[in-house]
Design a protein around this motif. Structure first.
Motif, PDB file in Angstrom:
ATOM      1  N   ASP A  47      -1.897 -14.157 -10.053  1.00 38.96           N
ATOM      2  CA  ASP A  47      -1.078 -13.073 -10.571  1.00 38.96           C
ATOM      3  C   ASP A  47      -0.149 -12.669  -9.437  1.00 38.96           C
ATOM      4  OD1 ASP A  47       0.025 -10.820 -11.695  1.00 38.96           O
ATOM      5  OD2 ASP A  47      -1.806  -9.658 -11.687  1.00 38.96           O
ATOM      6  N   LEU A  48       1.068 -13.163  -9.460  1.00 41.15           N
ATOM      7  CA  LEU A  48       1.992 -12.962  -8.349  1.00 41.15           C
ATOM      8  C   LEU A  48       3.200 -12.147  -8.773  1.00 41.15           C
ATOM      9  CD1 LEU A  48       1.936 -16.636  -7.062  1.00 41.15           C
ATOM     10  CD2 LEU A  48       0.568 -14.727  -6.232  1.00 41.15           C
ATOM     11  N   GLY A  49       3.408 -11.046  -8.107  1.00 38.11           N
ATOM     12  CA  GLY A  49       4.617 -10.258  -8.322  1.00 38.11           C
ATOM     13  C   GLY A  49       4.711  -9.643  -9.696  1.00 38.11           C
ATOM     14  N   SER A  50       3.582  -9.258 -10.273  1.00 35.36           N
ATOM     15  CA  SER A  50       3.633  -8.726 -11.630  1.00 35.36           C
ATOM     16  C   SER A  50       3.147  -7.290 -11.719  1.00 35.36           C
ATOM     17  CB  SER A  50       2.810  -9.626 -12.560  1.00 35.36           C
ATOM     18  OG  SER A  50       1.478  -9.688 -12.114  1.00 35.36           O
ATOM     19  N   GLY A  51       3.378  -6.532 -10.687  1.00 38.66           N
ATOM     20  CA  GLY A  51       3.010  -5.124 -10.730  1.00 38.66           C
ATOM     21  C   GLY A  51       1.621  -4.866 -10.181  1.00 38.66           C
ATOM     22  N   PRO A  52       1.011  -3.768 -10.625  1.00 39.31           N
ATOM     23  CA  PRO A  52      -0.247  -3.334 -10.027  1.00 39.31           C
ATOM     24  C   PRO A  52      -1.498  -4.047 -10.555  1.00 39.31           C
ATOM     25  CG  PRO A  52       0.483  -1.720 -11.600  1.00 39.31           C
ATOM     26  CD  PRO A  52       1.572  -2.767 -11.510  1.00 39.31           C
ATOM     27  N   GLY A  53      -1.344  -5.051 -11.377  1.00 39.78           N
ATOM     28  CA  GLY A  53      -2.493  -5.836 -11.804  1.00 39.78           C
ATOM     29  C   GLY A  53      -3.112  -5.444 -13.128  1.00 39.78           C
ATOM     30  N   ALA A  54      -2.426  -4.682 -13.961  1.00 37.22           N
ATOM     31  CA  ALA A  54      -2.979  -4.262 -15.250  1.00 37.22           C
ATOM     32  C   ALA A  54      -3.269  -5.469 -16.150  1.00 37.22           C
ATOM     33  CB  ALA A  54      -2.035  -3.297 -15.963  1.00 37.22           C
TER      34      ALA A  54
ATOM     35  N   ASP B 137       0.818  -1.215   0.000  1.00 39.23           N
ATOM     36  CA  ASP B 137       0.000   0.000   0.000  1.00 39.23           C
ATOM     37  C   ASP B 137       0.849   1.262   0.000  1.00 39.23           C
ATOM     38  OD1 ASP B 137      -2.239  -1.605  -0.017  1.00 39.23           O
ATOM     39  OD2 ASP B 137      -2.699  -1.316   2.120  1.00 39.23           O
ATOM     40  N   THR B 138       2.013   1.193   0.612  1.00 41.56           N
ATOM     41  CA  THR B 138       2.900   2.351   0.689  1.00 41.56           C
ATOM     42  C   THR B 138       3.445   2.736  -0.683  1.00 41.56           C
ATOM     43  OG1 THR B 138       3.533   1.813   2.942  1.00 41.56           O
ATOM     44  CG2 THR B 138       5.041   3.225   1.720  1.00 41.56           C
ATOM     45  N   ILE B 139       3.752   1.761  -1.518  1.00 42.95           N
ATOM     46  CA  ILE B 139       4.393   2.077  -2.800  1.00 42.95           C
ATOM     47  C   ILE B 139       3.492   1.909  -4.023  1.00 42.95           C
ATOM     48  CG2 ILE B 139       6.668   1.461  -1.905  1.00 42.95           C
ATOM     49  CD1 ILE B 139       6.406  -1.116  -3.687  1.00 42.95           C
ATOM     50  N   ALA B 140       2.293   1.377  -3.856  1.00 38.25           N
ATOM     51  CA  ALA B 140       1.447   1.039  -5.005  1.00 38.25           C
ATOM     52  C   ALA B 140       1.158   2.236  -5.910  1.00 38.25           C
ATOM     53  CB  ALA B 140       0.149   0.400  -4.529  1.00 38.25           C
ATOM     54  N   ALA B 141       0.758   3.351  -5.364  1.00 39.29           N
ATOM     55  CA  ALA B 141       0.401   4.507  -6.193  1.00 39.29           C
ATOM     56  C   ALA B 141       1.617   5.042  -6.951  1.00 39.29           C
ATOM     57  CB  ALA B 141      -0.224   5.598  -5.334  1.00 39.29           C
ATOM     58  N   ALA B 142       2.744   5.168  -6.269  1.00 40.21           N
ATOM     59  CA  ALA B 142       3.958   5.661  -6.932  1.00 40.21           C
ATOM     60  C   ALA B 142       4.418   4.685  -8.017  1.00 40.21           C
ATOM     61  CB  ALA B 142       5.063   5.884  -5.907  1.00 40.21           C
ATOM     62  N   TYR B 143       4.331   3.397  -7.755  1.00 40.23           N
ATOM     63  CA  TYR B 143       4.720   2.390  -8.741  1.00 40.23           C
ATOM     64  C   TYR B 143       3.840   2.489  -9.983  1.00 40.23           C
ATOM     65  CZ  TYR B 143       5.915  -2.118 -10.796  1.00 40.23           C
ATOM     66  OH  TYR B 143       6.330  -3.102 -11.656  1.00 40.23           O
ATOM     67  N   THR B 144       2.542   2.606  -9.772  1.00 37.73           N
ATOM     68  CA  THR B 144       1.616   2.698 -10.901  1.00 37.73           C
ATOM     69  C   THR B 144       1.837   3.976 -11.696  1.00 37.73           C
ATOM     70  OG1 THR B 144      -0.001   1.393  -9.686  1.00 37.73           O
ATOM     71  CG2 THR B 144      -0.833   2.648 -11.541  1.00 37.73           C
ATOM     72  N   ASP B 145       2.155   5.079 -11.024  1.00 40.75           N
ATOM     73  CA  ASP B 145       2.453   6.330 -11.732  1.00 40.75           C
ATOM     74  C   ASP B 145       3.708   6.196 -12.583  1.00 40.75           C
ATOM     75  OD1 ASP B 145       0.248   7.545 -10.635  1.00 40.75           O
ATOM     76  OD2 ASP B 145       1.384   8.623  -9.087  1.00 40.75           O
ATOM     77  N   ARG B 146       4.706   5.519 -12.049  1.00 41.62           N
ATOM     78  CA  ARG B 146       5.984   5.387 -12.765  1.00 41.62           C
ATOM     79  C   ARG B 146       5.925   4.327 -13.865  1.00 41.62           C
ATOM     80  NH1 ARG B 146      12.043   5.165 -10.310  1.00 41.62           N
ATOM     81  NH2 ARG B 146      13.054   5.109 -12.331  1.00 41.62           N
ATOM     82  N   PHE B 147       5.197   3.256 -13.631  1.00 42.23           N
ATOM     83  CA  PHE B 147       5.074   2.153 -14.588  1.00 42.23           C
ATOM     84  C   PHE B 147       3.595   1.872 -14.843  1.00 42.23           C
ATOM     85  CE2 PHE B 147       8.814   1.351 -11.885  1.00 42.23           C
ATOM     86  CZ  PHE B 147       9.820   1.437 -12.844  1.00 42.23           C
ATOM     87  N   PRO B 148       2.919   2.737 -15.609  1.00 45.94           N
ATOM     88  CA  PRO B 148       1.473   2.617 -15.730  1.00 45.94           C
ATOM     89  C   PRO B 148       0.986   1.312 -16.377  1.00 45.94           C
ATOM     90  CG  PRO B 148       2.304   4.389 -17.113  1.00 45.94           C
ATOM     91  CD  PRO B 148       3.443   3.866 -16.318  1.00 45.94           C
ATOM     92  N   ASN B 149       1.740   0.734 -17.286  1.00 38.46           N
ATOM     93  CA  ASN B 149       1.419  -0.572 -17.859  1.00 38.46           C
ATOM     94  C   ASN B 149      -0.018  -0.634 -18.380  1.00 38.46           C
ATOM     95  OD1 ASN B 149       1.890  -3.172 -18.678  1.00 38.46           O
ATOM     96  ND2 ASN B 149       1.631  -4.093 -16.679  1.00 38.46           N
ATOM     97  N   ARG B 150      -0.379   0.352 -19.196  1.00 41.94           N
ATOM     98  CA  ARG B 150      -1.717   0.375 -19.792  1.00 41.94           C
ATOM     99  C   ARG B 150      -1.743  -0.525 -21.027  1.00 41.94           C
ATOM    100  NH1 ARG B 150      -0.612   5.907 -18.404  1.00 41.94           N
ATOM    101  NH2 ARG B 150       0.474   5.967 -20.379  1.00 41.94           N
ATOM    102  N   PRO B 151      -2.807  -1.296 -21.216  1.00 41.32           N
ATOM    103  CA  PRO B 151      -2.868  -2.195 -22.372  1.00 41.32           C
ATOM    104  C   PRO B 151      -2.619  -1.499 -23.706  1.00 41.32           C
ATOM    105  CG  PRO B 151      -4.609  -2.745 -20.841  1.00 41.32           C
ATOM    106  CD  PRO B 151      -3.950  -1.488 -20.324  1.00 41.32           C
TER     107      PRO B 151
END
Length: 70
Positions: A56-63, A14-28
């Motif tokens: 889905d294990l260890g693959s980012g924010p779930g995109a 939860d601490t890093i999820a938003a920052a990770y998604t902002d940096r690596f958005p991984n949009r289809p």
């Protein structure tokens, strides 16, 4: 698993999820054609075994998971 381990894992994510998604958005729409093909190659046999669970294990924010679920 001990509850404290699970709680610490959730808090860390939860601490890093938003920052990770902002940096690596991984949009289809941004995926490379080869990546889309590999995801499709995975999805086809997984669909044959539905509704068996897929992890889905260890693959980012779930995109990818959200894409496959949709």
């Amino acid at each position: 698993m001990p509850a404290d381990f699970l709680e610490a894992t959730r808090a860390s994510y939860d601490t890093i999820a938003a920052a990770y998604t902002d940096r690596f958005p991984n949009r289809p729409g941004d995926w490379h054609p080869l990546d889309r093909s590999l995801i499709g190659a995975f999805a086809e046999p997984a669909a044959v075994h539905a509704p068996a669970p897929v992890a889905d294990l260890g693959s980012g924010p779930g995109a990818v998971t959200a894409h496959l679920h949709g």
